[in-house]
Design a protein around this motif. Structure first.
Motif, PDB file in Angstrom:
ATOM      1  N   ALA A   1       4.653  32.651  21.580  1.00 28.95           N
ATOM      2  CA  ALA A   1       5.417  32.921  20.364  1.00 28.95           C
ATOM      3  C   ALA A   1       6.109  34.270  20.496  1.00 28.95           C
ATOM      4  O   ALA A   1       5.600  35.190  21.151  1.00 28.95           O
ATOM      5  N   ILE A   2       7.285  34.373  19.897  1.00 28.69           N
ATOM      6  CA  ILE A   2       8.003  35.651  19.882  1.00 28.69           C
ATOM      7  C   ILE A   2       7.533  36.439  18.671  1.00 28.69           C
ATOM      8  O   ILE A   2       7.723  36.022  17.525  1.00 28.69           O
ATOM      9  N   LEU A   3       6.913  37.582  18.927  1.00 29.94           N
ATOM     10  CA  LEU A   3       6.340  38.392  17.857  1.00 29.94           C
ATOM     11  C   LEU A   3       7.375  39.340  17.254  1.00 29.94           C
ATOM     12  O   LEU A   3       7.328  39.668  16.062  1.00 29.94           O
ATOM     13  N   GLY A   4       8.307  39.783  18.085  1.00 30.29           N
ATOM     14  CA  GLY A   4       9.332  40.697  17.592  1.00 30.29           C
ATOM     15  C   GLY A   4      10.471  40.819  18.570  1.00 30.29           C
ATOM     16  O   GLY A   4      10.295  40.580  19.769  1.00 30.29           O
ATOM     17  N   MET A   5      11.666  41.173  18.061  1.00 28.37           N
ATOM     18  CA  MET A   5      12.819  41.393  18.927  1.00 28.37           C
ATOM     19  C   MET A   5      13.650  42.558  18.412  1.00 28.37           C
ATOM     20  O   MET A   5      13.604  42.915  17.230  1.00 28.37           O
ATOM     21  N   GLY A   6      14.421  43.142  19.318  1.00 28.15           N
ATOM     22  CA  GLY A   6      15.325  44.230  18.970  1.00 28.15           C
ATOM     23  C   GLY A   6      16.555  44.189  19.844  1.00 28.15           C
ATOM     24  O   GLY A   6      16.511  43.688  20.970  1.00 28.15           O
ATOM     25  N   CYS A   7      17.666  44.696  19.344  1.00 31.09           N
ATOM     26  CA  CYS A   7      18.920  44.686  20.092  1.00 31.09           C
ATOM     27  C   CYS A   7      19.785  45.854  19.634  1.00 31.09           C
ATOM     28  O   CYS A   7      19.905  46.106  18.429  1.00 31.09           O
ATOM     29  N   THR A   8      20.371  46.560  20.579  1.00 39.05           N
ATOM     30  CA  THR A   8      21.274  47.644  20.239  1.00 39.05           C
ATOM     31  C   THR A   8      22.628  47.083  19.825  1.00 39.05           C
ATOM     32  O   THR A   8      22.919  45.905  20.031  1.00 39.05           O
ATOM     33  N   LYS A   9      23.461  47.926  19.281  1.00 41.64           N
ATOM     34  CA  LYS A   9      24.876  47.603  19.205  1.00 41.64           C
ATOM     35  C   LYS A   9      25.428  47.651  20.625  1.00 41.64           C
ATOM     36  O   LYS A   9      25.105  48.544  21.404  1.00 41.64           O
ATOM     37  N   PHE A  10      26.221  46.648  20.989  1.00 34.74           N
ATOM     38  CA  PHE A  10      26.856  46.625  22.305  1.00 34.74           C
ATOM     39  C   PHE A  10      28.233  47.275  22.200  1.00 34.74           C
ATOM     40  O   PHE A  10      28.895  47.188  21.171  1.00 34.74           O
ATOM     41  N   GLY A  11      28.664  47.920  23.274  1.00 33.35           N
ATOM     42  CA  GLY A  11      29.988  48.520  23.245  1.00 33.35           C
ATOM     43  C   GLY A  11      30.137  49.630  24.256  1.00 33.35           C
ATOM     44  O   GLY A  11      29.402  49.707  25.239  1.00 33.35           O
TER      45      GLY A  11
ATOM     46  N   ARG B   1      29.181  52.781  24.815  1.00 39.10           N
ATOM     47  CA  ARG B   1      28.176  53.705  24.305  1.00 39.10           C
ATOM     48  C   ARG B   1      28.171  54.993  25.118  1.00 39.10           C
ATOM     49  O   ARG B   1      27.171  55.350  25.756  1.00 39.10           O
ATOM     50  N   TRP B   2      29.296  55.696  25.091  1.00 42.01           N
ATOM     51  CA  TRP B   2      29.422  56.916  25.889  1.00 42.01           C
ATOM     52  C   TRP B   2      28.377  57.944  25.496  1.00 42.01           C
ATOM     53  O   TRP B   2      27.933  58.750  26.335  1.00 42.01           O
ATOM     54  N   GLU B   3      27.986  57.937  24.232  1.00 40.37           N
ATOM     55  CA  GLU B   3      27.069  58.969  23.739  1.00 40.37           C
ATOM     56  C   GLU B   3      25.624  58.706  24.139  1.00 40.37           C
ATOM     57  O   GLU B   3      24.754  59.552  23.943  1.00 40.37           O
ATOM     58  N   SER B   4      25.342  57.532  24.677  1.00 43.55           N
ATOM     59  CA  SER B   4      23.964  57.118  24.937  1.00 43.55           C
ATOM     60  C   SER B   4      23.721  56.899  26.419  1.00 43.55           C
ATOM     61  O   SER B   4      24.566  56.342  27.126  1.00 43.55           O
ATOM     62  N   SER B   5      22.561  57.316  26.876  1.00 46.91           N
ATOM     63  CA  SER B   5      22.119  57.011  28.234  1.00 46.91           C
ATOM     64  C   SER B   5      21.413  55.666  28.241  1.00 46.91           C
ATOM     65  O   SER B   5      21.144  55.081  27.174  1.00 46.91           O
ATOM     66  N   ALA B   6      21.090  55.168  29.438  1.00 42.23           N
ATOM     67  CA  ALA B   6      20.311  53.932  29.514  1.00 42.23           C
ATOM     68  C   ALA B   6      18.977  54.098  28.805  1.00 42.23           C
ATOM     69  O   ALA B   6      18.501  53.180  28.123  1.00 42.23           O
ATOM     70  N   GLU B   7      18.384  55.285  28.940  1.00 34.24           N
ATOM     71  CA  GLU B   7      17.105  55.547  28.272  1.00 34.24           C
ATOM     72  C   GLU B   7      17.263  55.516  26.748  1.00 34.24           C
ATOM     73  O   GLU B   7      16.389  55.012  26.038  1.00 34.24           O
ATOM     74  N   ASP B   8      18.375  56.037  26.246  1.00 28.76           N
ATOM     75  CA  ASP B   8      18.622  55.982  24.805  1.00 28.76           C
ATOM     76  C   ASP B   8      18.697  54.536  24.319  1.00 28.76           C
ATOM     77  O   ASP B   8      18.174  54.190  23.248  1.00 28.76           O
ATOM     78  N   LEU B   9      19.381  53.686  25.096  1.00 26.33           N
ATOM     79  CA  LEU B   9      19.512  52.285  24.714  1.00 26.33           C
ATOM     80  C   LEU B   9      18.154  51.583  24.745  1.00 26.33           C
ATOM     81  O   LEU B   9      17.858  50.737  23.886  1.00 26.33           O
ATOM     82  N   ILE B  10      17.344  51.915  25.727  1.00 29.62           N
ATOM     83  CA  ILE B  10      15.991  51.346  25.801  1.00 29.62           C
ATOM     84  C   ILE B  10      15.207  51.691  24.543  1.00 29.62           C
ATOM     85  O   ILE B  10      14.567  50.832  23.914  1.00 29.62           O
ATOM     86  N   VAL B  11      15.236  52.958  24.145  1.00 32.47           N
ATOM     87  CA  VAL B  11      14.488  53.406  22.966  1.00 32.47           C
ATOM     88  C   VAL B  11      15.007  52.708  21.713  1.00 32.47           C
ATOM     89  O   VAL B  11      14.227  52.281  20.849  1.00 32.47           O
ATOM     90  N   GLU B  12      16.323  52.548  21.605  1.00 29.25           N
ATOM     91  CA  GLU B  12      16.913  51.912  20.427  1.00 29.25           C
ATOM     92  C   GLU B  12      16.474  50.456  20.294  1.00 29.25           C
ATOM     93  O   GLU B  12      16.060  50.011  19.216  1.00 29.25           O
ATOM     94  N   ALA B  13      16.566  49.707  21.386  1.00 31.13           N
ATOM     95  CA  ALA B  13      16.166  48.296  21.333  1.00 31.13           C
ATOM     96  C   ALA B  13      14.667  48.146  21.127  1.00 31.13           C
ATOM     97  O   ALA B  13      14.213  47.300  20.335  1.00 31.13           O
ATOM     98  N   PHE B  14      13.901  48.962  21.824  1.00 27.36           N
ATOM     99  CA  PHE B  14      12.442  48.871  21.717  1.00 27.36           C
ATOM    100  C   PHE B  14      11.959  49.261  20.325  1.00 27.36           C
ATOM    101  O   PHE B  14      11.016  48.659  19.792  1.00 27.36           O
ATOM    102  N   GLY B  15      12.587  50.270  19.727  1.00 20.71           N
ATOM    103  CA  GLY B  15      12.170  50.698  18.398  1.00 20.71           C
ATOM    104  C   GLY B  15      12.291  49.575  17.375  1.00 20.71           C
ATOM    105  O   GLY B  15      11.370  49.326  16.590  1.00 20.71           O
ATOM    106  N   GLU B  16      13.425  48.883  17.384  1.00 20.06           N
ATOM    107  CA  GLU B  16      13.596  47.750  16.472  1.00 20.06           C
ATOM    108  C   GLU B  16      12.609  46.640  16.784  1.00 20.06           C
ATOM    109  O   GLU B  16      12.030  46.021  15.885  1.00 20.06           O
ATOM    110  N   CYS B  17      12.401  46.391  18.068  1.00 24.85           N
ATOM    111  CA  CYS B  17      11.494  45.325  18.499  1.00 24.85           C
ATOM    112  C   CYS B  17      10.059  45.604  18.061  1.00 24.85           C
ATOM    113  O   CYS B  17       9.370  44.726  17.539  1.00 24.85           O
ATOM    114  N   LEU B  18       9.610  46.832  18.264  1.00 22.59           N
ATOM    115  CA  LEU B  18       8.235  47.187  17.907  1.00 22.59           C
ATOM    116  C   LEU B  18       8.036  47.128  16.400  1.00 22.59           C
ATOM    117  O   LEU B  18       7.008  46.625  15.915  1.00 22.59           O
ATOM    118  N   ASP B  19       9.010  47.609  15.637  1.00 20.77           N
ATOM    119  CA  ASP B  19       8.916  47.523  14.178  1.00 20.77           C
ATOM    120  C   ASP B  19       8.855  46.072  13.721  1.00 20.77           C
ATOM    121  O   ASP B  19       8.087  45.717  12.815  1.00 20.77           O
TER     122      ASP B  19
END
Length: 401
Positions: free
Chosen positions: A10-20, A22-40
């Motif tokens: 079963a899927i317990l949770g999911m998260g997704c960043t805005k795609f585009g 993303r000059w202001e964000s590193s790969a690590e920033d995107l990981i944190v963004e998606a994971f944060g929504e997923c964990l919540d």
């Protein structure tokens, strides 16, 4: 005999960043963004995750070749982490690993995360084809993705005796439909509504594919936390459960590229994976039972032929279904309800999980009314990596109890 993974995950949770871009964000920033929504969404603590899979394809650009960046970025508690890559199917490959581990009883809760940061690469499209290994500069000096995929259109037209003007009408409809859906999605990269006239008048990229028939590249990340249905029920007793019905993959054997028994009008891998996926999921009639789809529309012609490869449109009849609105948002099986690669772009290591995120949100009825797919209880994602002559296809089918 193996019985597959149907209803074991079963899927317990999911998260997704805005795609585009993303000059202001590193790969690590995107990981944190998606994971944060997923964990919540999962409603658990990070320490409860027992295993993880990181999907990223162009590792040399931003992540390196190990799994260490995921562990360090998220401060995961010394758990096993596996880094995977499988061309454009990379995120689906990460999901497959996490689901298989849970289904096998190796762990109770697993994370799959896909990420790609392509806008910093210095290329207008994907980085050089030589990075894919099997398309080196000697054998593939004149390769281009639009050129190779465009040949699907001419092959299909020749096989079924359909005028190219009708093919162009249908692929224009595909692009218009996806842009209409993507325009309503705040996480999509490209959110402009287009008309059939605009699509047909756009600059030609590789005949018959114009500018609006080709997806772009983006930055983005998406994540899923999976577990057993029993654990999911205990953690979320009052919420609908989205179960994994099937994950199936097929990889080219070389026959398409080197022999003459492939007609060039579709993807052999998609048909093989679809046949196995429907058996595993217990689906007898995909045209009647599938409620919505996110397919790998790297080019509008890819979506066109995929409708037949998935055994949904009858052979030679995709044109009629597309033009009749069968795959429109108000049609029988909406395709790309979130806008697809056409509107999200294609951060290679993230796209497969982005597709699943769209289906998951729809099944839980967590999208605004204007974007909602009506009465769907089962959805399919189709992730394709490589070129028509040599590729990998991964299909995921999920359903809501």
């Amino acid at each position: 005999m193996a019985d597959g993974i149907r209803d074991k995950v079963a899927i317990l949770g999911m998260g997704c960043t805005k795609f585009g871009e993303r000059w202001e964000s590193s790969a690590e920033d995107l990981i944190v963004e998606a994971f944060g929504e997923c964990l919540d969404d999962a409603g658990i603590e990070k320490k409860q995750i027992q295993m993880a899979w990181l999907g990223t394809c162009y590792s040399g650009l931003h992540m390196g070749k190990s799994s260490i960046p995921l562990g360090m970025t998220l401060k995961l508690p010394y758990i096993p982490i596996t880094r995977v890559e499988n061309f454009c199917g990379t995120a689906s490959e990460a999901l497959k690993g996490a689901c298989y581990a849970v289904a096998a009883g190796v762990c109770d809760i697993a994370l799959a995360l896909g990420v790609e940061k392509l806008k910093d690469a210095g290329y207008g499209g994907l980085p050089v084809a030589g990075a894919f290994g099997y398309m080196d500069f000697l054998r593939g000096a004149n390769y281009s993705a639009p050129g190779l995929f465009a040949q699907l259109a001419t092959a299909y037209a020749a096989k079924f005796g359909i005028e190219m003007a009708r093919i162009k009408d249908a692929i224009a409809h595909v692009s218009v439909k996806s842009h209409a859906n993507g325009a309503l999605n705040p996480k999509a990269h490209l959110r402009a509504v287009v008309t059939p006239e605009q699509v047909k008048a756009a600059p030609m990229i590789a005949y018959p594919l114009g500018l609006y028939d080709c997806c772009g590249v983006s930055d983005g990340a998406a994540a899923a936390i999976v577990t057993t249905p029993a654990i999911a029920k205990s953690l979320k007793p009052n919420q609908h459960m989205v179960k994994v019905k099937s994950i199936q993959a097929a990889v080219s054997s070389g026959e398409e590229a080197w022999f003459n028994n492939w007609d060039g009008a579709g993807f052999v891998t998609t048909g093989k994976a679809a046949d196995r996926a429907y058996i595993e999921a217990g689906i007898r009639s995909p045209r009647e039972e599938i409620g919505m789809m996110e397919v790998h529309d790297c080019f509008s012609i890819t979506e066109f032929v995929t409708m037949e490869d998935l055994r949904i449109s009858p052979v030679g009849k995709a044109y009629e279904d597309i033009m009749d609105g069968f795959y429109d948002m108000n049609g029988r099986i909406p395709c790309q309800p979130d806008g697809g690669l056409k509107c999200f772009g294609h951060p290679v290591g993230a796209s497969g999980l982005r597709m699943l995120y769209s289906i998951y949100e729809q099944l839980l009825e967590r999208v605004p009314e204007e974007r909602k797919v009506k009465n769907a209880r089962m959805g399919l994602t189709h992730n394709l990596g490589g070129m028509p002559q040599a590729n990998v296809c991964i299909l995921t089918i999920v359903g809501r109890d």
